[in-house]
Design a protein around this motif. Structure first.
Motif, PDB file in Angstrom:
ATOM      1  N   ASP A 142       0.848  -1.195   0.000  1.00  0.00           N
ATOM      2  CA  ASP A 142       0.000   0.000   0.000  1.00  0.00           C
ATOM      3  C   ASP A 142       0.881   1.241   0.000  1.00  0.00           C
ATOM      4  N   HIS A 143       0.460   2.240  -0.750  1.00  0.00           N
ATOM      5  CA  HIS A 143       1.268   3.454  -0.892  1.00  0.00           C
ATOM      6  C   HIS A 143       0.375   4.688  -0.832  1.00  0.00           C
ATOM      7  N   TYR A 144       0.917   5.753  -0.246  1.00  0.00           N
ATOM      8  CA  TYR A 144       0.245   7.052  -0.207  1.00  0.00           C
ATOM      9  C   TYR A 144       1.184   8.089  -0.819  1.00  0.00           C
ATOM     10  N   LYS A 145       0.693   8.793  -1.802  1.00  0.00           N
ATOM     11  CA  LYS A 145       1.502   9.808  -2.473  1.00  0.00           C
ATOM     12  C   LYS A 145       0.759  11.139  -2.447  1.00  0.00           C
ATOM     13  N   ARG A 146       1.348  12.125  -1.778  1.00  0.00           N
ATOM     14  CA  ARG A 146       0.759  13.461  -1.744  1.00  0.00           C
ATOM     15  C   ARG A 146       1.094  14.190  -3.041  1.00  0.00           C
ATOM     16  N   ILE A 147       0.069  14.778  -3.662  1.00  0.00           N
ATOM     17  CA  ILE A 147       0.247  15.552  -4.894  1.00  0.00           C
ATOM     18  C   ILE A 147      -0.300  16.955  -4.650  1.00  0.00           C
ATOM     19  N   ASP A 148       0.548  17.954  -4.799  1.00  0.00           N
ATOM     20  CA  ASP A 148       0.171  19.346  -4.541  1.00  0.00           C
ATOM     21  C   ASP A 148      -0.057  20.095  -5.849  1.00  0.00           C
ATOM     22  N   PHE A 149      -1.034  21.002  -5.810  1.00  0.00           N
ATOM     23  CA  PHE A 149      -1.294  21.872  -6.954  1.00  0.00           C
ATOM     24  C   PHE A 149      -0.290  23.020  -6.963  1.00  0.00           C
ATOM     25  N   GLU A 150      -0.010  23.534  -8.145  1.00  0.00           N
ATOM     26  CA  GLU A 150       0.825  24.728  -8.240  1.00  0.00           C
ATOM     27  C   GLU A 150       0.054  25.966  -7.800  1.00  0.00           C
ATOM     28  N   LEU A 151      -1.273  25.945  -7.975  1.00  0.00           N
ATOM     29  CA  LEU A 151      -2.136  27.046  -7.558  1.00  0.00           C
ATOM     30  C   LEU A 151      -3.202  26.499  -6.619  1.00  0.00           C
ATOM     31  N   SER A 152      -3.490  27.211  -5.548  1.00  0.00           N
ATOM     32  CA  SER A 152      -4.496  26.763  -4.590  1.00  0.00           C
ATOM     33  C   SER A 152      -5.900  26.961  -5.150  1.00  0.00           C
ATOM     34  N   PHE A 153      -6.789  26.024  -4.815  1.00  0.00           N
ATOM     35  CA  PHE A 153      -8.196  26.141  -5.177  1.00  0.00           C
ATOM     36  C   PHE A 153      -8.925  26.969  -4.118  1.00  0.00           C
ATOM     37  N   GLU A 154     -10.138  27.400  -4.451  1.00  0.00           N
ATOM     38  CA  GLU A 154     -10.971  28.112  -3.493  1.00  0.00           C
ATOM     39  C   GLU A 154     -12.084  27.228  -2.944  1.00  0.00           C
ATOM     40  N   SER A 155     -12.039  25.944  -3.281  1.00  0.00           N
ATOM     41  CA  SER A 155     -13.044  25.001  -2.799  1.00  0.00           C
ATOM     42  C   SER A 155     -12.430  23.604  -2.791  1.00  0.00           C
ATOM     43  N   GLU A 156     -13.004  22.723  -1.976  1.00  0.00           N
ATOM     44  CA  GLU A 156     -12.584  21.326  -1.956  1.00  0.00           C
ATOM     45  C   GLU A 156     -13.559  20.442  -2.727  1.00  0.00           C
ATOM     46  N   ASN A 157     -14.485  21.051  -3.438  1.00  0.00           N
ATOM     47  CA  ASN A 157     -15.494  20.308  -4.198  1.00  0.00           C
ATOM     48  C   ASN A 157     -14.970  19.959  -5.585  1.00  0.00           C
ATOM     49  N   TYR A 158     -14.242  18.882  -5.663  1.00  0.00           N
ATOM     50  CA  TYR A 158     -13.746  18.398  -6.948  1.00  0.00           C
ATOM     51  C   TYR A 158     -13.525  16.898  -6.845  1.00  0.00           C
ATOM     52  N   GLN A 159     -13.313  16.252  -7.987  1.00  0.00           N
ATOM     53  CA  GLN A 159     -13.010  14.832  -8.032  1.00  0.00           C
ATOM     54  C   GLN A 159     -11.753  14.610  -8.854  1.00  0.00           C
ATOM     55  N   PHE A 182      -8.183   8.067  -5.305  1.00  0.00           N
ATOM     56  CA  PHE A 182      -7.793   9.420  -4.925  1.00  0.00           C
ATOM     57  C   PHE A 182      -8.726   9.929  -3.837  1.00  0.00           C
ATOM     58  N   GLY A 183      -8.173  10.665  -2.892  1.00  0.00           N
ATOM     59  CA  GLY A 183      -8.998  11.192  -1.813  1.00  0.00           C
ATOM     60  C   GLY A 183      -8.234  12.176  -0.952  1.00  0.00           C
ATOM     61  N   LEU A 184      -8.818  12.471   0.231  1.00  0.00           N
ATOM     62  CA  LEU A 184      -8.232  13.430   1.173  1.00  0.00           C
ATOM     63  C   LEU A 184      -7.971  14.764   0.481  1.00  0.00           C
ATOM     64  N   TYR A 185      -8.988  15.234  -0.248  1.00  0.00           N
ATOM     65  CA  TYR A 185      -8.853  16.473  -1.008  1.00  0.00           C
ATOM     66  C   TYR A 185      -8.790  17.682  -0.078  1.00  0.00           C
ATOM     67  N   ASP A 186      -7.982  18.665  -0.433  1.00  0.00           N
ATOM     68  CA  ASP A 186      -8.013  19.961   0.231  1.00  0.00           C
ATOM     69  C   ASP A 186      -7.752  21.045  -0.806  1.00  0.00           C
ATOM     70  N   PHE A 187      -7.587  22.280  -0.361  1.00  0.00           N
ATOM     71  CA  PHE A 187      -7.435  23.399  -1.288  1.00  0.00           C
ATOM     72  C   PHE A 187      -6.127  23.335  -2.080  1.00  0.00           C
ATOM     73  N   ASN A 188      -5.141  22.638  -1.553  1.00  0.00           N
ATOM     74  CA  ASN A 188      -3.808  22.661  -2.149  1.00  0.00           C
ATOM     75  C   ASN A 188      -3.406  21.358  -2.832  1.00  0.00           C
ATOM     76  N   GLY A 189      -4.236  20.313  -2.718  1.00  0.00           N
ATOM     77  CA  GLY A 189      -3.874  19.063  -3.359  1.00  0.00           C
ATOM     78  C   GLY A 189      -4.670  17.887  -2.828  1.00  0.00           C
ATOM     79  N   PHE A 190      -4.143  16.682  -3.051  1.00  0.00           N
ATOM     80  CA  PHE A 190      -4.862  15.460  -2.702  1.00  0.00           C
ATOM     81  C   PHE A 190      -3.849  14.330  -2.539  1.00  0.00           C
ATOM     82  N   TYR A 191      -4.354  13.147  -2.186  1.00  0.00           N
ATOM     83  CA  TYR A 191      -3.513  11.963  -2.076  1.00  0.00           C
ATOM     84  C   TYR A 191      -3.913  10.939  -3.134  1.00  0.00           C
ATOM     85  N   ALA A 192      -2.900  10.318  -3.728  1.00  0.00           N
ATOM     86  CA  ALA A 192      -3.104   9.126  -4.545  1.00  0.00           C
ATOM     87  C   ALA A 192      -2.808   7.930  -3.648  1.00  0.00           C
ATOM     88  N   ILE A 193      -3.812   7.040  -3.486  1.00  0.00           N
ATOM     89  CA  ILE A 193      -3.668   5.874  -2.614  1.00  0.00           C
ATOM     90  C   ILE A 193      -3.605   4.642  -3.498  1.00  0.00           C
TER      91      ILE A 193
END
Length: 379
Positions: A142-159, A182-193
């Motif tokens: 099992d692996h968890y990889k954090r992926i960050d956006f270059e630009l922050s979002f203004e909402s966590e409503n995405y898939q 994919f999950g654990l979404y926030d304004f700056n990125g998410f995790y690939a599980i």
């Protein structure tokens, strides 16, 4: 304007332009003179019927007992100087805006079309990326990889949708042995599980994860120009899985006509456990209206004795994204290159086309699609 249309945050830049230059534009501007004075006797019936008749103006001023007038800037103009002031063209000022239109209508037809497209409150491809997995430990399952956006979002409503693939020189190969969610979404990125679902000799540190963010630009504020031409339909449905089968097939109605070479992204979140890829989702069959998906327990595939092998008894959120295009490639934002769509999702083709699928609709497990008008608190 081109900066706004070609940038990653077009809505914000457009708003800055409108704030600086205004939202409206007059197609006709009237220049002239504007004078005023305050009358003590408000009941006076005298008015200027013809402002171009200088003698009439003087006569009316005499009747009103007015010896001077004020300009818009508050400058005093004596009645005797009024003629010279009117004749001096250097003193012209704006007295009226006429035929007012929205500012964007002064732009070209193509720019107007692109602005209208950006302002639509539809699901779109917000951003795409490819991330290497060099920092993972290949000995883990099992692996968890954090992926960050270059630009922050203004909402966590995405898939987020995507897959694991390997690269051998210029040849890309999608991995069937390693499944990703994919999950654990926030304004700056998410995790690939990621989870290894089969015994494999593949070294995960030599693999990559492809990811596609789907959402509404009006909520997220970020909207990459790379894939704006692609039409997106998003379906979400909560379903209860049956515990008596390790492989389940569900058929759902897309509510619109499907065509060969459309691309399907699909993944599921187990509501009672976590964002881990406990269920493997695959496209099995399709026709012009229906899509059949197979849901298989990742634990059943990897280890039948796993203590969480009862995951098939849980409810899951099934997320499906349909790209209505025959385009074969997806432009990748963080790599400035293209990735084949069959690496990221599933291409509808003749091999898995089943014309009789609609006839089997009544006897199969059926998912009625839920096309949400507004994103809920969590996609």
């Amino acid at each position: 304007m081109e900066k706004a249309l070609n940038g990653m945050k077009p809505l914000k830049v457009l708003q800055d332009i409108f704030d600086e230059y205004g939202h409206l534009f007059p197609k006709r501007i009237v220049l002239g003179r504007y004078f005023k004075n305050i009358l003590q006797d408000l009941s006076s019936p005298n008015t200027f019927n013809d402002v171009n008749d200088y003698n009439k103006i003087l006569e009316t001023l005499d009747d009103l007992n007015i010896s001077y007038l004020l300009t818009q800037n508050g400058r005093i103009i004596e009645k005797n100087d009024l003629h010279d002031w009117i004749q001096n063209n250097e003193n012209l000022e704006i007295v009226e805006f006429d035929n007012i239109i929205p500012l964007y209508e002064i732009l070209g037809i193509e720019q107007q079309r692109r602005i209208d497209d950006i302002l639509k409150d539809n699901y779109r491809i917000i951003m795409t990326g490819v991330t290497d997995l060099k920092d993972l430990n290949n000995d883990d399952d099992d692996h968890y990889k954090r992926i960050d956006f270059e630009l922050s979002f203004e909402s966590e409503n995405y898939q987020v949708f995507g897959s694991i693939f390997s690269k051998n020189k210029s040849i890309l190969k999608r991995s069937e042995e390693i499944y990703v969610n994919f999950g654990l979404y926030d304004f700056n990125g998410f995790y690939a599980i990621m989870k290894k679902i089969k015994e494999t000799s593949i070294d995960i540190t030599e693999c990559y994860v492809s990811w596609v963010v789907i959402g509404k630009p009006s909520q997220l504020s970020v909207f990459s120009p790379s894939n704006r031409e692609l039409q997106v339909d998003y379906i979400k449905k909560t379903i209860k899985l049956q515990p008596d089968n390790d492989k389940l097939n569900y058929t759902f109605d897309s509510s619109f006509t499907l065509h060969e070479e459309y691309t399907i992204f699909v993944h599921a979140n187990d509501l009672s456990i976590s964002y881990e890829p406990n269920n493997i989702i695959k496209i099995v069959e399709w026709n012009e209206r229906f899509i059949n998906v197979q849901i298989e327990s990742a634990y059943e595939t990897a280890n039948s004795d796993h203590e969480d092998n009862d995951c098939l008894e849980n409810e899951i959120d099934l997320h499906i994204c349909i790209l209505s295009t025959n385009c074969r490639y997806l432009k990748i934002d963080n790599a400035k290159e293209e990735c084949p769509l069959n690496i990221v999702g599933y291409i509808l083709d003749k091999e898995n086309f089943n014309r009789s699928l609609s006839q089997e609709f009544e006897s199969s497990n059926v998912i009625d699609p839920l096309f949400t008008k507004e994103l809920p608190n969590s996609l």
